[in-house]
Design a protein around this motif. Structure first.
Motif, PDB file in Angstrom:
ATOM      1  N   GLY A  98       1.233  -1.384  -0.145  1.00 55.84           N
ATOM      2  CA  GLY A  98       0.036  -0.097  -0.321  1.00 55.84           C
ATOM      3  C   GLY A  98       0.717   0.907   0.279  1.00 55.84           C
ATOM      4  O   GLY A  98       1.987   1.121   0.522  1.00 55.84           O
ATOM      5  N   SER A 102      -1.710   4.559   3.820  1.00 58.31           N
ATOM      6  CA  SER A 102      -2.334   3.491   4.346  1.00 58.31           C
ATOM      7  C   SER A 102      -2.042   2.672   5.187  1.00 58.31           C
ATOM      8  O   SER A 102      -1.830   2.520   5.808  1.00 58.31           O
ATOM      9  CB  SER A 102      -2.251   2.805   2.627  1.00 58.31           C
ATOM     10  N   LEU A 106      -3.390   1.803   8.254  1.00 61.43           N
ATOM     11  CA  LEU A 106      -4.155   0.808   7.803  1.00 61.43           C
ATOM     12  C   LEU A 106      -3.565  -0.335   7.831  1.00 61.43           C
ATOM     13  O   LEU A 106      -4.280  -1.400   9.139  1.00 61.43           O
ATOM     14  CB  LEU A 106      -5.214   0.991   6.123  1.00 61.43           C
ATOM     15  N   VAL A 146      -3.542  -1.224  -0.984  1.00 62.12           N
ATOM     16  CA  VAL A 146      -4.401  -0.749  -0.539  1.00 62.12           C
ATOM     17  C   VAL A 146      -4.080   0.183  -1.468  1.00 62.12           C
ATOM     18  O   VAL A 146      -3.016   0.853  -1.853  1.00 62.12           O
ATOM     19  CB  VAL A 146      -4.434  -0.539   0.636  1.00 62.12           C
ATOM     20  N   GLU A 148      -4.470   4.817  -4.052  1.00 64.22           N
ATOM     21  CA  GLU A 148      -5.812   5.315  -3.854  1.00 64.22           C
ATOM     22  C   GLU A 148      -5.755   5.294  -5.669  1.00 64.22           C
ATOM     23  O   GLU A 148      -5.205   4.951  -6.126  1.00 64.22           O
ATOM     24  CB  GLU A 148      -4.903   6.540  -4.148  1.00 64.22           C
ATOM     25  N   GLU A 169     -11.706   8.935   0.945  1.00 65.95           N
ATOM     26  CA  GLU A 169     -11.338   9.808   2.175  1.00 65.95           C
ATOM     27  C   GLU A 169     -11.202  11.230   2.184  1.00 65.95           C
ATOM     28  O   GLU A 169     -11.283  11.849   0.801  1.00 65.95           O
ATOM     29  CB  GLU A 169      -9.609   9.423   2.265  1.00 65.95           C
ATOM     30  N   LEU A 249      -6.774  10.740   6.333  1.00 69.87           N
ATOM     31  CA  LEU A 249      -5.700   9.244   7.187  1.00 69.87           C
ATOM     32  C   LEU A 249      -4.621   9.637   7.243  1.00 69.87           C
ATOM     33  O   LEU A 249      -4.111   9.202   8.140  1.00 69.87           O
ATOM     34  CB  LEU A 249      -5.821   8.143   5.657  1.00 69.87           C
ATOM     35  N   ILE A 271     -10.294   5.394  -2.226  1.00 63.95           N
ATOM     36  CA  ILE A 271      -9.161   4.161  -1.677  1.00 63.95           C
ATOM     37  C   ILE A 271     -10.091   3.086  -2.280  1.00 63.95           C
ATOM     38  O   ILE A 271     -11.066   2.169  -1.879  1.00 63.95           O
ATOM     39  CB  ILE A 271      -8.860   4.389   0.066  1.00 63.95           C
ATOM     40  N   THR A 273      -9.281  -1.456  -2.673  1.00 69.55           N
ATOM     41  CA  THR A 273      -8.314  -2.603  -2.191  1.00 69.55           C
ATOM     42  C   THR A 273      -8.236  -3.096  -3.718  1.00 69.55           C
ATOM     43  O   THR A 273      -9.419  -3.690  -4.153  1.00 69.55           O
ATOM     44  CB  THR A 273      -8.655  -3.441  -0.750  1.00 69.55           C
ATOM     45  N   LEU A 292      -9.740  -5.142   7.543  1.00 70.36           N
ATOM     46  CA  LEU A 292      -9.073  -3.563   6.891  1.00 70.36           C
ATOM     47  C   LEU A 292     -10.867  -2.936   6.978  1.00 70.36           C
ATOM     48  O   LEU A 292     -11.364  -1.745   7.564  1.00 70.36           O
ATOM     49  CB  LEU A 292      -9.023  -3.603   5.662  1.00 70.36           C
TER      50      LEU A 292
END
Length: 302
Positions: A98, A102, A106, A146, A148, A169, A249, A271, A273, A292
């Motif tokens: 990530g 993140s 995360l 993860v 963007e 986000e 975040l 964001i 996955t 997550l």
């Protein structure tokens, strides 16, 4: 019988964009990579490469073959998962990737929770920007990423990657501790039109979101300083050198002389996955996704 190794070279050329880039990723010479694809074409009785100026490109037949190749790869991944499974209990190595923020907010806490809940599971976290995350997934060096959402990344309906939303986000306005807007509640960005701004460098996708938010508010920010690292941005704000939009975040140090203010209209970024297709059936990946999802609600509060 199709040689699956040659099929993977074809997929790599499509993923990386050129024979040279694919060869580098696969630790081949460009001529060896081209030879692998030509041999695959001879096995199938079709041309898979054609000249394009001083380079070569994939033919329409190669593009049709790629759809089947991605299906084969997804089925092979499911077969491997089935053969290595230990019931539905997460176990073994789980590689997570990530972008920097993140990882901090995360992936690091999710990995710690996975270790506590599933002692037979070993998470390994890698920090990587979005493009590199897709490369890690394609190369089989990560199971879950993860990222963007960016316009230049693989499309959301790609047959190669399964991309699902994790959160939208928001960006918050960060101002010095003595700024005039503190105590206003939701801040309208138009009230910052005359402030100096700290904006990420052109290499950062967040710059696009920030400039778009200011543009929607009717002004172009007066960029006094640029910084890609959010800690650097916050330090510049804390010293009274300007204001900034910072994604939710991104953590603000408790001792920083700044105040975080929610914005009217809440400018946001998406964001996601990402797994390879079929990868979400992996019990370890499913467990990581659950962690997550548990983390997200608390992270979205100011």
């Amino acid at each position: 019988m199709i040689d699956l190794r040659r099929l993977h070279v074809l997929r790599a050329v499509d993923h990386y964009g050129t024979v040279t880039a694919a060869a580098q990723a696969l630790h081949f010479t460009p001529s060896a990579a081209s030879q692998q694809i030509r041999q695959l074409g001879r096995e199938l009785g079709v041309a898979l490469l054609e000249p394009q100026g001083r380079r070569v490109r994939l033919t329409p037949a190669a593009q049709r073959l790629l759809a089947h190749a991605d299906d084969i790869q997804a089925r092979w991944e499911l077969a491997e998962m089935d053969l290595r499974s230990d019931g539905d209990q997460p176990a073994g190595l789980l590689r997570l990737a990530g972008f920097p923020v993140s990882v901090t907010t995360l992936l690091a806490p999710a990995a710690a929770a996975l270790v506590a809940r599933h002692p037979r599971l070993t998470p390994r976290v890698s920090e990587a920007e979005a493009g590199s995350c897709f490369d890690l997934l394609f190369d089989g060096d990560a199971e879950l990423a993860v990222v963007e959402a960016k316009p230049d990344e693989p499309p959301r309906d790609s047959a190669r990657f399964d991309q699902q939303p994790l959160l939208d986000e928001p960006f918050d306005l960060v101002v010095p501790a003595d700024h005039r807007l503190i105590g206003r509640g939701l801040v309208d960005l138009t009230e910052t039109a005359d402030d100096p701004w700290i904006v990420p460098s052109t290499a950062c996708t967040c710059r696009t979101h920030i400039l778009a938010a200011c543009g929607a508010a009717g002004f172009t920010p007066n960029v006094a300083h640029d910084a890609r690292d959010w800690n650097a941005t916050i330090a510049l704000v804390a010293h009274g050198l300007g204001v900034a939009l910072v994604p939710r975040l991104a953590q603000v140090p408790a001792n920083a002389a700044v105040v975080r203010l929610p914005c009217a209209g809440e400018p946001r970024r998406k964001i996601l996955t990402v797994t390879r297709h079929g990868g979400r059936a992996n019990p370890a990946v499913a467990a990581a996704l659950d962690e997550l999802e548990r983390l997200v609600p608390a992270l979205l509060t100011v």
